[in-house]
Design a protein around this motif. Structure first.
Motif, PDB file in Angstrom:
ATOM      1  N   LYS A   2      44.753  47.219  41.163  1.00 56.82           N
ATOM      2  CA  LYS A   2      43.375  47.295  41.637  1.00 56.82           C
ATOM      3  C   LYS A   2      42.498  46.418  40.759  1.00 56.82           C
ATOM      4  O   LYS A   2      42.476  46.558  39.534  1.00 56.82           O
ATOM      5  N   ASP A  34      44.744  44.545  45.321  1.00 59.75           N
ATOM      6  CA  ASP A  34      43.679  45.303  45.976  1.00 59.75           C
ATOM      7  C   ASP A  34      42.355  44.923  45.304  1.00 59.75           C
ATOM      8  O   ASP A  34      42.050  45.386  44.204  1.00 59.75           O
ATOM      9  N   SER A  36      38.177  44.411  45.061  1.00 64.15           N
ATOM     10  CA  SER A  36      36.824  44.795  45.471  1.00 64.15           C
ATOM     11  C   SER A  36      35.832  43.872  44.773  1.00 64.15           C
ATOM     12  O   SER A  36      35.864  43.743  43.545  1.00 64.15           O
ATOM     13  N   ASP A  54      27.861  38.353  57.848  1.00 66.65           N
ATOM     14  CA  ASP A  54      28.496  38.929  56.667  1.00 66.65           C
ATOM     15  C   ASP A  54      29.206  37.811  55.900  1.00 66.65           C
ATOM     16  O   ASP A  54      29.333  36.685  56.385  1.00 66.65           O
ATOM     17  N   TYR A  56      32.266  37.237  55.171  1.00 65.71           N
ATOM     18  CA  TYR A  56      33.538  36.741  55.703  1.00 65.71           C
ATOM     19  C   TYR A  56      33.295  35.681  56.785  1.00 65.71           C
ATOM     20  O   TYR A  56      33.985  34.660  56.832  1.00 65.71           O
ATOM     21  N   LYS A  63      39.402  38.424  55.498  1.00 66.28           N
ATOM     22  CA  LYS A  63      38.846  39.720  55.100  1.00 66.28           C
ATOM     23  C   LYS A  63      39.937  40.535  54.402  1.00 66.28           C
ATOM     24  O   LYS A  63      40.347  41.602  54.860  1.00 66.28           O
ATOM     25  N   ASN A  64      40.399  39.999  53.274  1.00 72.63           N
ATOM     26  CA  ASN A  64      41.481  40.661  52.532  1.00 72.63           C
ATOM     27  C   ASN A  64      40.985  41.278  51.224  1.00 72.63           C
ATOM     28  O   ASN A  64      41.769  41.564  50.327  1.00 72.63           O
ATOM     29  N   PHE A  65      39.669  41.436  51.111  1.00 73.16           N
ATOM     30  CA  PHE A  65      39.087  42.155  49.981  1.00 73.16           C
ATOM     31  C   PHE A  65      37.839  42.884  50.473  1.00 73.16           C
ATOM     32  O   PHE A  65      37.274  42.549  51.521  1.00 73.16           O
ATOM     33  N   GLN A  66      37.429  43.881  49.725  1.00 72.45           N
ATOM     34  CA  GLN A  66      36.260  44.673  50.097  1.00 72.45           C
ATOM     35  C   GLN A  66      35.024  44.187  49.348  1.00 72.45           C
ATOM     36  O   GLN A  66      35.119  43.722  48.210  1.00 72.45           O
ATOM     37  N   LYS A  68      31.518  45.625  47.895  1.00 73.23           N
ATOM     38  CA  LYS A  68      30.761  46.832  47.567  1.00 73.23           C
ATOM     39  C   LYS A  68      29.452  46.413  46.914  1.00 73.23           C
ATOM     40  O   LYS A  68      29.450  45.734  45.884  1.00 73.23           O
TER      41      LYS A  68
END
Length: 391
Positions: A2, A34, A36, A54, A56, A63-66, A68
């Motif tokens: 992560k 993973d 973020s 957005d 992306y 869109k392979n990460f978030q 926040k």
């Protein structure tokens, strides 16, 4: 694994650092991590409100990460309207509030690795997660007091990425262990390596085929050499100089427009900010690309690793650069034409040299392209993690 990538920037943003940040997150994600991306909630500028996408879609990335977004006290848009004595206060408030929020968030979440460009955040987080933070440095403090503080704490950071060899050498001279430092220059996306013909690009952008175009992309800070470019345009009315970039949030744009008006410079086309996906078309539409950085700035002389240089090389167009140590440390001298910094006549002389030596110019452009093909964001992300045995 992560990973948190913590960046105190508006996203999307008109600045080039936004491209680097999202591309690195995408590349880390491609390695099966993973990811973020932690960024502040920020008000959008007028230009970005117009795009209304957005990140992306805006950057055309996977869109392979978030993403926040965290709370902060964003008063930065007020900075242009405050009296001079209060200039910088909105940034201090915004940066401090975001830093505190990030620190709490990072300590409350389970995370294996934190990647950030914030020295202060790294120093604070180091007390809790000493071996779990990678700091990426793009410059160094130049004020004496700031340097004293910086030198005291930088030695305690175990993982540092710098964008050129100059920064690494300075850090080593300040007592930082060289094994803790990795040089990772800027890079290029695979999508920017496709061939775009000049005529096709000009048709797409509605640019006349017969114009002799000298192109600059990027922000309009004085240290970028845009005033040298303007003075060169005054000397050579037979060329059309395009400037692609500049945020409506920056004072520098308005100052530059006033300069052009006062000097009565008519052959500069200020395109303004365009989406990242359009940059490669503007570069392809050019005859010659320029980065006339000033030698009057420490950032320009020693620290810069301009993203535009890699985009320039990917376009297969002849390039003219200011002859600076920072630039020569990034690429082989034979790839480009070198001008004297802060010298408009030297820039015009080099433009003429490119025109009069077409075969040499094409060879240099092709060699630069062959070099930049290996300098992808994916390779950069992998090199960083492998250096510290994280993959």
């Amino acid at each position: 694994m992560k990973l948190f990538y913590i960046a105190n920037v508006r996203l999307p943003t008109e600045k080039a650092h936004g491209i680097q940040i999202v591309r690195m997150c995408e590349s880390f994600g491609k390695l099966g991590i993973d990811v973020s991306l932690i960024a502040p909630m920020r008000f959008k500028t007028k230009k970005l409100r117009f795009f209304n996408e957005d990140i992306y879609s805006f950057y055309k990335i996977n869109k392979n990460f978030q993403l926040k977004k965290l709370f902060n006290m964003d008063f930065l848009l007020l900075d242009n309207y405050l009296p001079k004595i209060l200039t910088g206060l909105p940034f201090l408030i915004q940066n401090s509030s975001f830093l505190v929020t990030c620190l709490i968030y990072s300590l409350c979440k389970k995370v294996d690795l934190i990647y950030t460009r914030s020295f202060l955040f790294t120093v604070l987080l180091n007390f809790f997660k000493k071996n779990s933070v990678i700091l990426e440095l793009h410059n160094l403090p130049f004020k004496k007091f700031s340097q004293i503080i910086f030198k005291k704490f930088i030695k305690r950071i175990n993982k540092i990425v710098v964008i050129n060899e100059n920064i690494k050498n300075i850090l080593i001279s300040w007592g930082v262990d060289g094994n803790k430092i990795l040089t990772g220059t800027s890079a290029i996306a695979d999508s920017c390596l496709k061939v775009i013909k000049k005529d096709d690009a000009r048709i797409k952008l509605n640019i006349a085929k017969n114009e002799k175009i000298i192109m600059y992309t990027g922000n309009l800070y004085a240290w970028k050499g845009v005033y040298t470019l303007a003075d060169a345009a005054l000397l050579a009315p037979e060329y059309v100089f395009y400037i692609v970039g500049g945020s409506d949030f920056d004072k520098e744009v308005q100052m530059f427009k006033i300069y052009l008006k006062n000097k009565k410079i008519k052959n500069i086309n200020m395109v303004g900010y365009v989406k990242p996906s359009l940059i490669q078309y503007y570069l392809a539409a050019a005859d010659i690309l320029v980065a006339p950085n000033s030698a009057k700035s420490d950032a320009s002389m020693n620290y810069t690793s301009p993203l535009k240089l890699y985009e320039y090389m990917a376009s297969r167009r002849p390039i003219i650069l200011s002859d600076l140590t920072s630039m020569r440390n990034l690429i082989d001298a034979k790839f480009v034409f070198w001008m004297k910094p802060d010298d408009p006549k030297s820039l015009i002389d080099k433009i003429k040299e490119v025109e009069n030596n077409e075969s040499i110019a094409k060879k240099k452009a092709q060699e630069a392209f062959s070099f930049v093909k290996t300098k992808t964001w994916d390779n950069r992300a992998e090199d960083i993690l492998k250096y510290w045995n994280l993959i």
